[in-house]
Motif scaffolding. Sequence first.
Motif, short mmCIF file in Angstrom:
data_model
loop_
_atom_site.label_atom_id
_atom_site.label_comp_id
_atom_site.label_asym_id
_atom_site.label_seq_id
_atom_site.Cartn_x
_atom_site.Cartn_y
_atom_site.Cartn_z
N ARG A 31 56.85 41.02 39.43
CA ARG A 31 55.56 40.37 39.21
C ARG A 31 54.75 41.03 38.09
NH1 ARG A 31 53.22 38.94 45.21
NH2 ARG A 31 55.13 38.07 46.01
N TYR A 32 53.74 40.31 37.64
CA TYR A 32 52.69 40.81 36.73
C TYR A 32 53.19 41.23 35.35
CZ TYR A 32 51.11 41.39 41.51
OH TYR A 32 50.85 41.19 42.84
N ASN A 50 55.97 36.32 40.20
CA ASN A 50 54.67 35.66 40.13
C ASN A 50 53.73 36.34 39.14
OD1 ASN A 50 55.64 34.07 42.15
ND2 ASN A 50 54.32 34.88 43.75
N ALA A 51 52.71 35.59 38.77
CA ALA A 51 51.61 36.09 37.95
C ALA A 51 52.07 36.61 36.59
CB ALA A 51 50.79 37.16 38.69
N SER A 54 49.44 36.63 33.38
CA SER A 54 48.09 36.31 33.84
C SER A 54 47.08 37.07 32.98
CB SER A 54 47.91 36.67 35.32
OG SER A 54 48.48 37.91 35.62
N TYR A 55 45.93 36.47 32.77
CA TYR A 55 44.87 37.01 31.88
C TYR A 55 45.40 37.25 30.46
CZ TYR A 55 43.44 38.13 36.59
OH TYR A 55 43.20 38.06 37.93
N ASP A 69 55.29 31.45 40.62
CA ASP A 69 53.92 30.98 40.79
C ASP A 69 52.91 31.74 39.92
OD1 ASP A 69 55.06 29.43 42.70
OD2 ASP A 69 54.24 30.52 44.41
N ALA A 70 51.79 31.09 39.70
CA ALA A 70 50.62 31.70 39.08
C ALA A 70 50.89 32.27 37.69
CB ALA A 70 50.01 32.78 39.98
N ASP A 73 47.77 32.64 34.77
CA ASP A 73 46.50 32.55 35.51
C ASP A 73 45.37 33.10 34.64
OD1 ASP A 73 44.34 33.05 37.30
OD2 ASP A 73 45.72 33.16 38.99
N THR A 74 44.28 32.33 34.51
CA THR A 74 43.10 32.76 33.76
C THR A 74 43.46 33.23 32.34
OG1 THR A 74 42.39 33.61 35.90
CG2 THR A 74 40.87 33.92 34.09
N ALA A 89 50.71 26.57 40.79
CA ALA A 89 49.49 27.16 40.24
C ALA A 89 49.68 27.70 38.82
CB ALA A 89 48.94 28.25 41.16
N TYR A 92 46.32 28.38 35.96
CA TYR A 92 45.08 28.22 36.72
C TYR A 92 43.90 28.80 35.92
CZ TYR A 92 41.73 28.74 40.57
OH TYR A 92 40.62 28.65 41.38
N ARG A 108 49.77 22.01 41.63
CA ARG A 108 48.52 22.62 41.16
C ARG A 108 48.63 23.20 39.75
NH1 ARG A 108 48.26 26.92 44.92
NH2 ARG A 108 49.93 26.13 46.18
N ARG B 217 36.41 30.94 37.68
CA ARG B 217 36.81 31.89 36.63
C ARG B 217 35.89 31.84 35.41
NH1 ARG B 217 40.32 32.76 40.27
NH2 ARG B 217 42.50 33.22 39.79
N VAL B 220 35.51 34.80 32.78
CA VAL B 220 36.48 35.85 33.12
C VAL B 220 37.55 35.94 32.05
CG1 VAL B 220 38.20 36.62 34.80
CG2 VAL B 220 36.14 35.44 35.59
N GLU B 222 40.06 39.29 29.87
CA GLU B 222 40.53 40.66 29.98
C GLU B 222 39.42 41.67 29.69
OE1 GLU B 222 42.77 44.31 28.95
OE2 GLU B 222 41.40 43.17 27.67
N HIS B 275 42.22 27.73 44.32
CA HIS B 275 43.43 26.94 44.45
C HIS B 275 44.69 27.74 44.20
CE1 HIS B 275 40.41 23.83 44.51
NE2 HIS B 275 41.30 23.09 45.11
N ASP B 276 44.52 29.04 43.99
CA ASP B 276 45.71 29.88 43.92
C ASP B 276 45.77 30.82 45.14
OD1 ASP B 276 43.47 31.25 43.11
OD2 ASP B 276 44.48 32.40 41.54
N GLN B 285 48.22 39.00 45.79
CA GLN B 285 48.72 38.84 44.43
C GLN B 285 47.60 38.82 43.41
OE1 GLN B 285 51.96 36.05 43.85
NE2 GLN B 285 50.69 35.11 42.29
N SER B 289 47.12 41.42 40.49
CA SER B 289 47.13 41.02 39.08
C SER B 289 45.87 41.53 38.39
CB SER B 289 47.31 39.51 38.91
OG SER B 289 46.11 38.81 39.18
N GLU B 292 46.49 45.14 37.76
CA GLU B 292 47.43 45.27 36.65
C GLU B 292 46.70 45.07 35.32
OE1 GLU B 292 50.58 46.15 37.22
OE2 GLU B 292 51.01 46.15 35.08
N ALA B 293 45.81 44.08 35.28
CA ALA B 293 45.10 43.79 34.03
C ALA B 293 44.07 44.87 33.72
CB ALA B 293 44.41 42.43 34.12
#
Lengths: 238, 494
Positions: A31-32, A50-51, A54-55, A69-70, A73-74, A89, A92, A108, B217, B220, B222, B275-276, B285, B289, B292-293
């Motif tokens: 993940r990540y 997953n993820a 993300s970001y 999944d995910a 994300d963001t 997701a 997302y 989603r 979000r 939002v 990093e 929704h996640d 998770q 995450s 992690e970020a």
Amino acid sequence: MKEIDIRKDGLEAVRKQSGGDVAVTGCLGERYIGCGMKDGILRIKGTPGNALASYLDGGTVLVDGNVQDAAADTMNDGLLAVRGSAGDALAYGMRGGRVYVLGDAGYRAGVHMKAYGDRKGILVIGGRSGSFLGEYLAGGTIIVLGLGYEGRDITGYFCGNGMYAGTIYLRTGKAPLNLSDKLIRRAVGEDEEEQVIRPIVEDFASVFSIPAASCLEGGFIAIEADSSKSYSQLYAAV
Amino acid sequence: MRRFRIRKDEGCISCLRCARECSFGAIEAGEDRTLVFHHEKCTDCQRCVSCCPAGAIFITEDGNRFRHGSVFTDDDIREILLQAETGGVLLSSMGASGKDIPIYFDRLLLNASQVTNPSIDPLREPMETAVFLGRRPEGIQRDSEGRIVDNLPPHLELRTPIMFSAMSYGAISLNVHKALAAAAEELGTYWNTGEGGLHESLYPFKGSTIVQVASGRFGVHETYLNTAAAIEIKIGQGAKPGIGGHLTGKKIIGDVSKTRMVPEGLDAISPAPHHDIYSIEDLAQLVMSIKEATHHEKPVIVKVAAVHNIAPIASGIARSGADIISIDGYRGGTGAAPKRIRDNVGIPIELAIASVDQRLREERIRDRVSVIASGGIRNSADAVKAIALGADAVSIGTAALCALGCHVCASCHTGRCAWGLATQDPQLTGRLDPEKGAARLINLVNAWTREIKEIMGGMGINSIEALRGNRMALRGAGLNEKELEILGIGYAGE
């Protein structure tokens, strides 16, 4: 190109990479990966967990296989390109950058995507998406091409429910299943297809080295919020 | 709907200051320096009263009343009339009014030492009010040389167990954020951005800032996550459990738009469900995450509303990898919430904290997380009681706004706050000087901290750590057996 065997070197090694072109091999559900990355290229071999990305704030994450999944994300900027399919997701709350999935996406996908200033989230799904695509969409563009699903439903149920800005383009003539009466479905004219859809789809096709023409065959429909039917409640202030 | 009456007496010097101050249009200047009162527009915010140089104006409840003796009260009838006219969902703000739901703080009595175990004089002796929030290490680790390994997970260090609650830019003005940030830094505590992003001018306060991530979000990214001492995932809010946020496009202008990263005039909707997140595993998770970020350098807080079954909910959160759980009770405030939700959903913070603390202890995971209590903390005694019931720290929202002028007229949702707090109208926001505001917040928290020391000293306790979950320090009065059982305390006299 540097190579990181994630099973041996761990996520820590990926985390330390900033910039540069790095292959991450042997992925089996870690993940990540690429979380919060700002620049550089990650080439993912195997199946990340997953993820993923993300970001994501810049740079490129390329995946040969599927993602779970995910993913994205963001996400704020950059590119995530997945040659296989994506889990639930996906993207997302994505605000900027591009997410390209050549295969299918799960439930989603693109929920809460938005746009601001010069940032505009772009999500392209080559195959079909599951239910709840683009719910609460607040901006940005989602395109579902339905490659290989011609003549069939390319989205699931509740497509775009609660969206209040942004556009979902579907390469089909069929109305999405149980489309909300608060949304508008319209045919996409030639100008819009040339100016809005073509540049995105050509970029998508070039990332995966596939012919763009087949991705543009047939017409598109667009799903947008019906501005005359607001989702906001009618309130009476006490 | 007339609820208040504006009156003036013969002391009035016709300076018309009240008319200039009134942002609700209840007082207007008429011809020949006369005042025209529109009583029905008055919200009882007390701005005119506070500003009148002659002390000549005052607000009273309207003397008229509907027929008494029915199960339908004045408010019930008023609200029915309003809804019959508009067809709208009733919108309100601030905390729950539920008059018949007990404020348990008021039924708890604190202990003091007599004869044996003498009390401590905080003026002479050291009194520790510092609190560390975050996961405690599971045990002492040593390396091969026998040296202790620093395995302390990231945590927050507070000089006083009082923090500022999450209030978003958009719901409140930038000047309020400035005051909160400056005060938090000076006090050695933390303020919380809420879900509306962090204005760039406040980036220097990074070390005292908690940034929030909610379902929408907004703002939002990093950099936002890394411009903070901790990150809070907002699941729920005491004023409106199960209900999301909706900032109307009208308030998304200028810097609010820029900070939330939402185009001007577009609604900002953050629905209650993420929704996640559909399970504790999904929450875990998102927690991971975010860690992690942020390079695993910052604690992650999960904020939930106090609802039925809060104890198992908290247990799940404690197992999700979150470092801190923030629980917001029934009386927690808000900038806008449907009135029926605000007044009827959720449970008082006192019961929630007691049952969560008990449950986490029973499951032997209390040290995995710290617990922040909020939702109706009105004074230092409430803070002490919340900590004795099991919280590590408390956070204050309404009380902080009161320090800045708020008189709890509960009209935040109108966006016309006469004190310049819950508004984006530049004419009004200018009424708060952030520096003076910060000074008042600092005074308030310092005063409470002194009182906490005094109360603890009286009990013969010299650190917050020793007060936490110390139910022996509490006795109940006017409570039934079930309430005592949930609070985990004896009756006064026992």
